[in-house]
Motif scaffolding. Structure first.
Motif, PDB file in Angstrom:
ATOM      1  N   GLN A 167       0.819  -1.219   0.000  1.00 23.99           N
ATOM      2  CA  GLN A 167       0.000   0.000   0.000  1.00 23.99           C
ATOM      3  C   GLN A 167       0.846   1.260   0.000  1.00 23.99           C
ATOM      4  O   GLN A 167       0.337   2.348  -0.287  1.00 23.99           O
ATOM      5  N   HIS A 208      -3.186  -8.126  -4.298  1.00 22.64           N
ATOM      6  CA  HIS A 208      -3.005  -6.852  -3.609  1.00 22.64           C
ATOM      7  C   HIS A 208      -2.576  -7.142  -2.169  1.00 22.64           C
ATOM      8  O   HIS A 208      -3.260  -7.858  -1.438  1.00 22.64           O
ATOM      9  N   GLN A 224      -1.040  -5.864   1.696  1.00 18.82           N
ATOM     10  CA  GLN A 224      -0.907  -4.834   2.712  1.00 18.82           C
ATOM     11  C   GLN A 224       0.214  -5.239   3.670  1.00 18.82           C
ATOM     12  O   GLN A 224       0.213  -6.343   4.221  1.00 18.82           O
TER      13      GLN A 224
END
Length: 418
Positions: free
Chosen positions: A13, A59, A61
């Motif tokens: 992120q 994705h 984090q």
């Protein structure tokens, strides 16, 4: 689910490369947790074990270090921490196993840490004991059988059974399955066990092999390579096998490391691919640069739309690609004459906001996806590909020299995601 992209940096992120080497993947709380070695670009001492979380394997984090350096002891100053593996204990909580060592790799120990939750900070407990003594081994893996019994795997092909709470070792099941081999990973399909190992070639890749048995105690039979011979396991080293839930049931997924010494933090990448199982045979017949992990099908490469002819080994020489959109994918050529490129993303005010290295070295020549920018807000950006003028060269403990013989950077094309 999402798209797995192999051999290119993944970004978190903060637009920083996902930094989790030689680790493992754990599914919990409807999320995937990736643990690995948190590396730097200039030294090999223990910085910590990182943790990333994802809902789709695309994705990620960053949630911080799951375990950091200790003030003293096996993970104290000027020590090594490697091959981290995390297990969900049957009675609750999580157990982390790792290789600890000194900087000269002369004091190997298996280490253990625990946490009540998978997203908590782990507490280092020291070495797990077997017959009252530490285990002095280095490369390691873990495997949990269908009945919940957990096992510690080590280099040379040793298999130790862990206690029911996973915090100590109760038995040596078998030893020396894979002499002169390291980086063990294991899974079970039906009534067969599969052990994957790598030859010892330092940071260089090799054709990894596998063994099979119907009992962990053996007999074990060496079957040979599981990727096409000469591909060097698609330029990777086995680290872990994760049982991936898909639309078609559970599929074993190979997790491999594409090391990049010395710039391990930025340029070392992952190779994750589904394993095909047929009786005693496992194969990864094709290298997929990008694949959809719920359908287990490849997707078209992202780097072939606009051709570019850029080839340079001159330090600081630069290729600049302005683009308007959300993301840019870059294609290029890797071979044994190539080195590092510094890749910098700037915004419309020419301010850099993503800056990392990409490794164009590969002992086996290939052409394909080399870099995928982080997903951005649609706008005007510029990608700068700068010849770093450096390349990786290293040697193993026996003094054998590995790595590149040049600094060449070759770009073949790019594609813009609008």
């Amino acid at each position: 689910m999402g798209v797995v992209r192999n051999g290119v940096p993944w970004f978190d992120q903060y637009h920083k490369p996902v930094n989790a080497k030689a680790g493992c993947l754990v599914q919990a709380n409807d999320h995937y947790y990736l643990f690995g070695e948190y590396k730097t670009n200039d030294e090999n001492k223990f910085i910590g074990f990182s943790r990333y979380v994802s809902t789709d394997l695309e994705h990620w984090q960053y949630t911080g270090l799951a375990l950091g350096p200790q003030s003293s002891g096996l993970l104290g100053p000027n020590r090594i921490g490697e091959r981290v593996k995390v297990l969900a204990a049957p009675a609750g909580g999580y157990v982390m196993l790792m290789h600890t060592d000194d900087l000269g790799y002369t004091d190997p120990h298996v280490g253990l840490a625990t946490s009540p939750t998978i997203d908590g900070t782990f507490e280092f407990q020291g070495p797990p004991l077997f017959n009252g003594e530490p285990i002095h081994m280095w490369d390691l893996g873990t495997f949990v059988d269908d009945d919940g019994t957990a096992y510690l795997l080590t280099h040379e092909g040793n298999i130790y059974q862990l206690a029911p709470d996973y915090r100590s070792v109760v038995a040596l099941i078998v030893r020396d399955i894979a002499p002169r081999e390291e980086s063990p990973a294991m899974f079970r399909q039906g009534n067969r066990y599969f052990l994957l190992t790598s030859h010892k070639t330092s940071w260089e890749r090799n054709d990894n092999v596998y063994y099979t048995a119907v009992s962990l105690a053996g007999p074990w039979e060496k079957q040979g390579v599981f990727c096409p011979a000469g591909t060097l396991t698609y330029n990777s080293q086995c680290s872990f096998v994760f049982m991936l839930p898909t639309e078609y049931g559970t599929v074993p997924m190979y997790l491999g490391d594409r090391w990049s010494f010395p710039k391990q933090a930025d340029a070392a990448t992952q190779v994750w691919l589904p394993i095909t199982v047929s009786g005693d045979t496992i194969t990864i017949p094709e290298y997929w640069e990008e694949w959809e992990n719920s359908t287990v099908k490849p997707v078209t490469s992202s780097a072939a739309a606009t051709p570019v002819a850029f080839a340079s080994a001159t330090p600081a020489e630069e290729l600049t690609i302005p683009f308007t959109g959300r993301r840019l994918a870059l294609g290029g050529i890797t071979n044994r004459h190539s080195g590092y490129a510094r890749v910098v993303l700037t915004n419309e005010r020419d301010q850099p906001f993503q800056d990392s290295y990409v490794d164009f070295y590969n002992k086996v020549p290939s052409t394909g996806l080399r870099y995928m920018a982080p997903e951005l807000v649609a706008g005007c950006y510029t990608l700068h590909i700068i010849v770093a003028g450096t390349h990786g060269v290293w040697q193993d403990k026996a003094g054998h020299i590995f790595g590149s013989d040049g600094d060449l950077v070759q770009v073949t094309g790019y594609q813009i995601d609008a």
